[in-house]
Design a protein around this motif. Structure first.
Motif, PDB file in Angstrom:
ATOM      1  N   ALA A  85       0.766  -1.141   0.038  1.00  0.00           N
ATOM      2  CA  ALA A  85      -0.055   0.151   0.058  1.00  0.00           C
ATOM      3  C   ALA A  85       0.810   1.510  -0.057  1.00  0.00           C
ATOM      4  N   SER A  86       2.095   1.189   0.529  1.00  0.00           N
ATOM      5  CA  SER A  86       3.077   2.399   0.097  1.00  0.00           C
ATOM      6  C   SER A  86       3.786   2.533  -0.930  1.00  0.00           C
ATOM      7  N   VAL A  87       3.655   1.504  -1.884  1.00  0.00           N
ATOM      8  CA  VAL A  87       4.337   1.670  -2.932  1.00  0.00           C
ATOM      9  C   VAL A  87       3.862   2.868  -3.988  1.00  0.00           C
ATOM     10  N   THR A  88       4.665   3.557  -4.408  1.00  0.00           N
ATOM     11  CA  THR A  88       4.313   4.625  -5.062  1.00  0.00           C
ATOM     12  C   THR A  88       4.848   4.365  -6.639  1.00  0.00           C
ATOM     13  N   ALA A  89       5.879   3.648  -6.745  1.00  0.00           N
ATOM     14  CA  ALA A  89       6.161   3.141  -8.247  1.00  0.00           C
ATOM     15  C   ALA A  89       7.453   2.274  -8.020  1.00  0.00           C
ATOM     16  N   CYS A  90       7.234   1.117  -9.026  1.00  0.00           N
ATOM     17  CA  CYS A  90       8.411   0.162  -8.819  1.00  0.00           C
ATOM     18  C   CYS A  90       8.752   0.117 -10.588  1.00  0.00           C
ATOM     19  N   ILE A  91       9.991  -0.095 -10.707  1.00  0.00           N
ATOM     20  CA  ILE A  91      10.418  -0.450 -11.981  1.00  0.00           C
ATOM     21  C   ILE A  91      11.472  -1.616 -11.784  1.00  0.00           C
ATOM     22  N   VAL A  92      11.844  -2.313 -12.863  1.00  0.00           N
ATOM     23  CA  VAL A  92      12.493  -3.545 -12.873  1.00  0.00           C
ATOM     24  C   VAL A  92      13.745  -3.184 -13.906  1.00  0.00           C
ATOM     25  N   GLN A  93      14.948  -3.395 -13.571  1.00  0.00           N
ATOM     26  CA  GLN A  93      16.132  -3.438 -14.204  1.00  0.00           C
ATOM     27  C   GLN A  93      16.509  -4.750 -14.481  1.00  0.00           C
ATOM     28  N   PHE A  94      16.543  -5.220 -15.817  1.00  0.00           N
ATOM     29  CA  PHE A  94      16.778  -6.555 -16.185  1.00  0.00           C
ATOM     30  C   PHE A  94      18.381  -6.578 -16.660  1.00  0.00           C
ATOM     31  N   PRO A  95      19.115  -7.717 -16.536  1.00  0.00           N
ATOM     32  CA  PRO A  95      20.531  -7.805 -16.784  1.00  0.00           C
ATOM     33  C   PRO A  95      20.483  -7.752 -18.229  1.00  0.00           C
ATOM     34  N   GLU A 136       4.426  -2.864 -22.058  1.00  0.00           N
ATOM     35  CA  GLU A 136       5.155  -3.142 -23.267  1.00  0.00           C
ATOM     36  C   GLU A 136       5.904  -2.301 -23.760  1.00  0.00           C
ATOM     37  N   ILE A 137       7.198  -2.719 -23.968  1.00  0.00           N
ATOM     38  CA  ILE A 137       8.153  -1.779 -24.512  1.00  0.00           C
ATOM     39  C   ILE A 137       9.082  -2.300 -25.792  1.00  0.00           C
ATOM     40  N   GLU A 138       9.358  -1.514 -26.431  1.00  0.00           N
ATOM     41  CA  GLU A 138      10.036  -1.850 -27.754  1.00  0.00           C
ATOM     42  C   GLU A 138      11.639  -1.543 -27.668  1.00  0.00           C
ATOM     43  N   VAL A 139      12.407  -2.733 -27.793  1.00  0.00           N
ATOM     44  CA  VAL A 139      13.727  -2.685 -27.211  1.00  0.00           C
ATOM     45  C   VAL A 139      14.334  -2.727 -28.916  1.00  0.00           C
ATOM     46  N   PRO A 140      15.185  -1.582 -29.133  1.00  0.00           N
ATOM     47  CA  PRO A 140      15.820  -1.401 -30.509  1.00  0.00           C
ATOM     48  C   PRO A 140      16.747  -2.489 -30.654  1.00  0.00           C
ATOM     49  N   ALA A 141      17.164  -2.925 -32.013  1.00  0.00           N
ATOM     50  CA  ALA A 141      18.246  -3.857 -32.137  1.00  0.00           C
ATOM     51  C   ALA A 141      19.525  -3.373 -31.501  1.00  0.00           C
ATOM     52  N   TYR A 142      20.462  -4.226 -31.225  1.00  0.00           N
ATOM     53  CA  TYR A 142      21.443  -3.922 -30.589  1.00  0.00           C
ATOM     54  C   TYR A 142      21.446  -3.226 -29.248  1.00  0.00           C
ATOM     55  N   ALA A 143      20.291  -3.315 -28.749  1.00  0.00           N
ATOM     56  CA  ALA A 143      20.040  -2.590 -27.289  1.00  0.00           C
ATOM     57  C   ALA A 143      19.905  -3.641 -26.349  1.00  0.00           C
ATOM     58  N   ASN A 144      19.704  -3.213 -25.133  1.00  0.00           N
ATOM     59  CA  ASN A 144      19.180  -4.078 -24.001  1.00  0.00           C
ATOM     60  C   ASN A 144      18.001  -3.510 -23.445  1.00  0.00           C
ATOM     61  N   ILE A 145      17.087  -4.375 -22.748  1.00  0.00           N
ATOM     62  CA  ILE A 145      15.931  -3.883 -22.109  1.00  0.00           C
ATOM     63  C   ILE A 145      16.134  -2.964 -21.164  1.00  0.00           C
ATOM     64  N   GLY A 146      15.475  -1.651 -21.354  1.00  0.00           N
ATOM     65  CA  GLY A 146      15.524  -0.649 -20.380  1.00  0.00           C
ATOM     66  C   GLY A 146      14.800  -1.136 -19.061  1.00  0.00           C
ATOM     67  N   ALA A 147      14.283  -0.074 -18.000  1.00  0.00           N
ATOM     68  CA  ALA A 147      13.809  -0.195 -17.049  1.00  0.00           C
ATOM     69  C   ALA A 147      12.292  -0.545 -17.621  1.00  0.00           C
ATOM     70  N   ILE A 148      11.489  -1.264 -16.827  1.00  0.00           N
ATOM     71  CA  ILE A 148      10.288  -1.606 -17.342  1.00  0.00           C
ATOM     72  C   ILE A 148       9.241  -1.238 -15.920  1.00  0.00           C
ATOM     73  N   ASP A 149       8.370  -0.446 -16.239  1.00  0.00           N
ATOM     74  CA  ASP A 149       7.530  -0.118 -15.008  1.00  0.00           C
ATOM     75  C   ASP A 149       6.545  -1.238 -14.671  1.00  0.00           C
ATOM     76  N   ALA A 185      17.607  -9.757 -11.840  1.00  0.00           N
ATOM     77  CA  ALA A 185      16.773  -8.623 -12.134  1.00  0.00           C
ATOM     78  C   ALA A 185      16.772  -7.776 -10.564  1.00  0.00           C
ATOM     79  N   ILE A 186      16.789  -6.526 -10.793  1.00  0.00           N
ATOM     80  CA  ILE A 186      16.606  -5.518  -9.926  1.00  0.00           C
ATOM     81  C   ILE A 186      15.446  -4.679  -9.619  1.00  0.00           C
ATOM     82  N   LEU A 187      14.660  -4.706  -8.724  1.00  0.00           N
ATOM     83  CA  LEU A 187      13.422  -4.192  -8.262  1.00  0.00           C
ATOM     84  C   LEU A 187      13.802  -2.693  -7.752  1.00  0.00           C
ATOM     85  N   HIS A 188      13.440  -1.672  -8.364  1.00  0.00           N
ATOM     86  CA  HIS A 188      13.764  -0.249  -7.811  1.00  0.00           C
ATOM     87  C   HIS A 188      12.333   0.232  -7.028  1.00  0.00           C
TER      88      HIS A 188
END
Length: 193
Positions: A85-95, A136-149, A185-188
């Motif tokens: 209930a105290s969470v205002t935002a969460c994002i995951v950063q994947f390797p 859903e996020i688009e990951v460009p070629a030759y890039a890595n996954i950015g942070a996902i909400d 994966a790291i949860l922020h």
């Protein structure tokens, strides 16, 4: 030269403290993860050559693939160190991807309807059901996954703070490092309390 009075200093510290108390950030790694493999083809390395029976919870990588005869997603679990209930935002950063992707891919995230699963035994047959895709996020070629909400998943955690998400693709294949590789994966988390 401007001299700060004790009252001004006290007021500034009070404001600064209230900002810190009102919102803070916490990082926490995934507690467990697994690839969930569903395919109609034969899988020689799985029990009875049945892809649905593969246990991939301690592999060094996680996969996702949609298309052809396979439907493969990654299942990743977290435990909140604060009340949902105290969470205002969460994002995951994947390797990083294990190999660079050569073409863009759309990566999806959906909340698993339960976190009651075990890395040692989870399979395509007994994995929790999935809710609707919430991002859903688009990951460009030759890039890595950015942070996902994943805020909706954090806010939907169970009473013990556990929640799981499915990471998938619309079309195409990805492979990332798992927690068993030493790269979880790291949860922020941003929390109000």
């Amino acid at each position: 030269m401007h001299i700060i009075t004790p009252l001004q200093l006290c007021t500034a510290l009070t404001v600064f403290t209230s900002v810190i108390i009102s919102s803070f950030a916490i990082d926490t790694p995934a507690t467990k993860d697994s690839t969930i493999f569903r395919s109609t083809v034969s899988c020689p390395s799985c029990p009875d050559r049945n892809c649905y029976k593969c246990t991939l919870g301690h592999d060094a990588t996680l996969e996702a693939n949609t298309g052809g005869l396979a439907y493969i997603r990654s299942l990743i679990a977290f435990q909140l160190p604060v009340q949902a209930a105290s969470v205002t935002a969460c994002i995951v950063q994947f390797p990083a991807f294990t190999k660079q992707i050569q073409a863009p891919v759309n990566v999806t995230a959906a909340q698993a309807l339960s976190s009651d699963w075990d890395e040692n035994t989870v399979t395509g047959e007994n994995a929790p059901d999935s809710g609707d895709i919430f991002t859903e996020i688009e990951v460009p070629a030759y890039a890595n996954i950015g942070a996902i909400d994943v805020t909706p998943a954090c806010q939907g955690a169970d009473e013990d703070g556990n929640f799981s998400i499915f990471l998938g693709t619309r079309f195409g294949r990805i492979e990332i490092w798992s927690k068993d590789s030493g790269n979880p994966a790291i949860l922020h988390i941003t929390s109000s309390a």
